[in-house]
Design a protein around this motif. Structure first.
Motif, PDB file in Angstrom:
ATOM      1  N   ILE A 199      -6.541   1.644  -2.318  1.00  0.00           N
ATOM      2  CA  ILE A 199      -7.752   0.952  -2.784  1.00  0.00           C
ATOM      3  C   ILE A 199      -7.419  -0.108  -3.823  1.00  0.00           C
ATOM      4  O   ILE A 199      -8.218  -1.012  -4.062  1.00  0.00           O
ATOM      5  CB  ILE A 199      -8.774   1.944  -3.359  1.00  0.00           C
ATOM      6  CG1 ILE A 199      -8.226   2.628  -4.613  1.00  0.00           C
ATOM      7  CG2 ILE A 199      -9.172   2.964  -2.324  1.00  0.00           C
ATOM      8  CD1 ILE A 199      -9.233   3.501  -5.314  1.00  0.00           C
ATOM      9  N   ILE A 201      -5.416  -2.486  -3.616  1.00  0.00           N
ATOM     10  CA  ILE A 201      -5.262  -3.802  -2.995  1.00  0.00           C
ATOM     11  C   ILE A 201      -6.602  -4.509  -2.926  1.00  0.00           C
ATOM     12  O   ILE A 201      -6.729  -5.685  -3.289  1.00  0.00           O
ATOM     13  CB  ILE A 201      -4.636  -3.642  -1.599  1.00  0.00           C
ATOM     14  CG1 ILE A 201      -3.217  -3.082  -1.733  1.00  0.00           C
ATOM     15  CG2 ILE A 201      -4.626  -4.961  -0.853  1.00  0.00           C
ATOM     16  CD1 ILE A 201      -2.542  -2.835  -0.412  1.00  0.00           C
ATOM     17  N   THR A 202      -7.629  -3.814  -2.476  1.00  0.00           N
ATOM     18  CA  THR A 202      -8.952  -4.432  -2.389  1.00  0.00           C
ATOM     19  C   THR A 202      -9.514  -4.736  -3.772  1.00  0.00           C
ATOM     20  O   THR A 202     -10.210  -5.744  -3.955  1.00  0.00           O
ATOM     21  CB  THR A 202      -9.910  -3.511  -1.626  1.00  0.00           C
ATOM     22  OG1 THR A 202      -9.986  -2.237  -2.300  1.00  0.00           O
ATOM     23  CG2 THR A 202      -9.421  -3.283  -0.209  1.00  0.00           C
ATOM     24  N   HIS A 205      -7.993  -8.051  -4.967  1.00  0.00           N
ATOM     25  CA  HIS A 205      -8.530  -9.222  -4.282  1.00  0.00           C
ATOM     26  C   HIS A 205      -9.958  -9.514  -4.709  1.00  0.00           C
ATOM     27  O   HIS A 205     -10.406 -10.666  -4.623  1.00  0.00           O
ATOM     28  CB  HIS A 205      -8.444  -9.020  -2.765  1.00  0.00           C
ATOM     29  CG  HIS A 205      -7.095  -9.316  -2.207  1.00  0.00           C
ATOM     30  ND1 HIS A 205      -6.724 -10.565  -1.761  1.00  0.00           N
ATOM     31  CD2 HIS A 205      -5.992  -8.536  -2.048  1.00  0.00           C
ATOM     32  CE1 HIS A 205      -5.475 -10.542  -1.332  1.00  0.00           C
ATOM     33  NE2 HIS A 205      -5.005  -9.328  -1.491  1.00  0.00           N
ATOM     34  N   GLN A 206     -10.696  -8.514  -5.169  1.00  0.00           N
ATOM     35  CA  GLN A 206     -12.034  -8.767  -5.698  1.00  0.00           C
ATOM     36  C   GLN A 206     -11.972  -9.510  -7.028  1.00  0.00           C
ATOM     37  O   GLN A 206     -12.870 -10.287  -7.354  1.00  0.00           O
ATOM     38  CB  GLN A 206     -12.783  -7.446  -5.872  1.00  0.00           C
ATOM     39  CG  GLN A 206     -13.129  -6.773  -4.550  1.00  0.00           C
ATOM     40  CD  GLN A 206     -13.729  -5.391  -4.743  1.00  0.00           C
ATOM     41  OE1 GLN A 206     -13.851  -4.909  -5.880  1.00  0.00           O
ATOM     42  NE2 GLN A 206     -14.081  -4.727  -3.664  1.00  0.00           N
ATOM     43  N   GLY A 297      -0.458  -6.569  -3.174  1.00  0.00           N
ATOM     44  CA  GLY A 297      -1.759  -7.229  -3.219  1.00  0.00           C
ATOM     45  C   GLY A 297      -1.732  -8.531  -3.997  1.00  0.00           C
ATOM     46  O   GLY A 297      -2.454  -9.473  -3.663  1.00  0.00           O
ATOM     47  N   SER A 302      -4.075 -12.755   1.694  1.00  0.00           N
ATOM     48  CA  SER A 302      -4.960 -12.087   2.641  1.00  0.00           C
ATOM     49  C   SER A 302      -4.938 -10.583   2.392  1.00  0.00           C
ATOM     50  O   SER A 302      -3.865  -9.971   2.349  1.00  0.00           O
ATOM     51  CB  SER A 302      -4.519 -12.394   4.078  1.00  0.00           C
ATOM     52  OG  SER A 302      -5.238 -11.611   5.000  1.00  0.00           O
ATOM     53  N   SER A 303      -6.107 -10.002   2.218  1.00  0.00           N
ATOM     54  CA  SER A 303      -6.175  -8.557   2.013  1.00  0.00           C
ATOM     55  C   SER A 303      -5.752  -7.795   3.261  1.00  0.00           C
ATOM     56  O   SER A 303      -5.193  -6.696   3.160  1.00  0.00           O
ATOM     57  CB  SER A 303      -7.600  -8.159   1.614  1.00  0.00           C
ATOM     58  OG  SER A 303      -8.529  -8.542   2.625  1.00  0.00           O
ATOM     59  N   THR A 304      -5.990  -8.362   4.437  1.00  0.00           N
ATOM     60  CA  THR A 304      -5.574  -7.705   5.675  1.00  0.00           C
ATOM     61  C   THR A 304      -4.055  -7.600   5.753  1.00  0.00           C
ATOM     62  O   THR A 304      -3.498  -6.543   6.082  1.00  0.00           O
ATOM     63  CB  THR A 304      -6.109  -8.479   6.892  1.00  0.00           C
ATOM     64  OG1 THR A 304      -7.524  -8.607   6.785  1.00  0.00           O
ATOM     65  CG2 THR A 304      -5.751  -7.754   8.177  1.00  0.00           C
ATOM     66  N   VAL A 307      -2.830  -4.999   3.124  1.00  0.00           N
ATOM     67  CA  VAL A 307      -3.003  -3.608   3.549  1.00  0.00           C
ATOM     68  C   VAL A 307      -1.970  -3.230   4.607  1.00  0.00           C
ATOM     69  O   VAL A 307      -1.399  -2.127   4.577  1.00  0.00           O
ATOM     70  CB  VAL A 307      -4.436  -3.392   4.080  1.00  0.00           C
ATOM     71  CG1 VAL A 307      -4.568  -2.023   4.727  1.00  0.00           C
ATOM     72  CG2 VAL A 307      -5.445  -3.535   2.950  1.00  0.00           C
TER      73      VAL A 307
END
Length: 453
Positions: A199, A201-202, A205-206, A297, A302-304, A307
């Motif tokens: 989590i 990583i997301t 990016h936020q 991250g 890119s978050s994709t 991940v």
């Protein structure tokens, strides 16, 4: 700020106005020396409506004036653009350090330039940056505590389920119903914390765009940001859940505790130091995995992709954790390949943080003096010739050697708190990994990551 409100515009010190095509129309202070509006003084013309007649907000009045399709307004705008270009060329030839400036617009331009230079020098010290960021992280955590509470609740539920599933398994020294089950417990705990660390990583990016904006405005540096995230992200989401899990699982699973081993009534195992080592190892391994995912991250826009790379790293760590592919099998493969591959392949488990945690706990469980005796029961399988009924018994270090882990201390070795030296070594390796991971995150933010805008 595009089209600021009147109240917001009054708080500004300098203003930059761009015309169509990205051409500079005005750059300077918002107010002149006498307190009058510099925008009105620049744009007002005798043959055109004044800005205050179009709107009380100079920003809205400028937009309406620039949107006027009349030839008079277009000619006036082109005249201002030409005058601005000539002023910039004149300033570039003479420099910005003029002793006096008779022109009112050039004086406003110099005022804005001086403001920018002084603002660039007024960068807060590290402590002030850290305190400000910490205060914001703490405020956000108090306003939106759902993530922390969900994380802690998940850890409690999984820890209780693990404790029930492996109830008092640490007191069982049979190979099939004791040792292998204990290994499964360690593998499962690391799997849980590694998956929940994704989590991060997301979350990065936020906050990525906000970091670039505030960093570009010299609000804080990457070091203060990393340190604040270390305290207000790593501690509540990684360290505290790990310690909570250790406090629940360790006594329920019956891992090494005070008193003699069941197979050796004369032994005297020391439990508190073993418990402390288990808790520290679990927390450090969790923090190492989270830090490595943070670095991925940070470097991936890119978050994709981030991940995907993080999952690949997690799979690599579990593949070489010593349970799926052990060092003995890697040594045999290296000998078949030849060319010095045996030594290179045998080092692969050392590159997995999961391997160091599992070795730390297993050596403490099976090789710490006095080492327990593991019973290998012979079970009859229908259709297969019967084996002798007597159960074979081997010391715990033999099991560790078979799996490719360290086998404990030699008779002349002695480390702190009667803990095997190899366990302390694994603990130190995890600490070094954590420090190196945080430094990697800092250098990535400092030198490698740039604002995509």
């Amino acid at each position: 700020v595009p089209q600021p409100t009147h109240r917001f515009l009054e708080e500004m010190v300098g203003v930059l106005v761009m015309a169509n095509g990205g051409r500079m129309l005005y750059a300077g202070a918002r107010l002149l020396a006498d307190g009058s509006c510099a925008l009105s003084a620049t744009f007002d013309s005798a043959n055109l409506p004044r800005l205050r007649e179009l709107s009380p907000n100079p920003a809205e009045a400028l937009l309406e004036a620039l949107a006027d399709p009349s030839d008079e307004m277009r000619a006036h705008v082109e005249t201002l653009i030409s005058r601005r270009a000539q002023t910039d060329a004149h300033d570039g030839a003479r420099g910005f350090d003029r002793g006096d400036e008779p022109a009112r617009r050039d004086g406003a331009h110099n005022a804005l330039t001086s403001f920018k230079r002084s603002a660039a020098k007024r960068e807060a010290c590290f402590l002030l940056q850290f305190v400000a960021l910490s205060d914001r992280h703490c405020t956000l955590a108090l306003r939106h505590p759902l993530l922390i509470w969900v994380n802690l609740g998940t850890v409690v539920v999984i820890s209780l389920l693990s404790g029930v599933a492996f109830w008092q398994n640490g007191k069982n020294y049979d190979l099939d119903t004791g040792i292998l089950q204990r290994i499964g417990l360690l593998f499962f705990l690391m799997l849980v914390f590694t998956l929940t660390a994704l989590i991060n990583i997301t979350m990065w990016h936020q906050e990525r765009l906000l970091y670039f904006q505030e960093r570009g405005a010299s609000c804080y540096g990457p070091l203060a940001y990393i340190c604040s995230k270390l305290v207000y992200d790593l501690v509540p989401l990684r360290v505290v859940p790990s310690l909570l899990c250790a406090a629940i699982v360790y006594p329920m699973a019956g891992l090494r505790s005070d008193g003699p081993y069941p197979t050796d009534p004369d032994s005297d195992a020391i439990g508190p130091s073993a418990t402390l080592l288990f808790a520290l190892g679990l927390a450090l391994a969790n923090c190492v995995g989270s830090t490595m995912f943070n670095a991925i991250g940070i470097v991936c826009r890119s978050s994709t992709v981030a991940v995907q790379l993080a999952v690949l790293l997690a799979l690599y760590s579990f593949l070489f954790c010593g349970l799926l592919v052990n060092r003995t099998a890697l040594d045999q493969l290296g000998q078949k390949l030849g060319g010095g591959m045996a030594g290179a392949l045998s080092l692969l488990p050392s590159t997995s943080f999961v391997f160091h945690f599992i070795e730390l706990v297993l050596v403490n469980e099976l090789a710490a003096p006095p080492s327990p005796i593991v019973t290998i029961a012979q079970r009859h399988i229908p259709g297969v010739p019967k084996l002798p009924k007597d159960a074979a018994s081997v010391p715990g270090p033999y099991i560790l050697e078979f799996l490719g882990f360290a086998t404990g201390d030699t008779p002349d070795e002695s480390c702190l708190l009667t803990i095997p030296c190899s366990s302390w070594t694994d603990l130190q390796v995890l600490v070094v990994w954590l420090v190196c991971g945080q430094l990697c995150c800092y250098f990535l933010l400092r030198f490698c990551v740039t604002d995509p805008h």
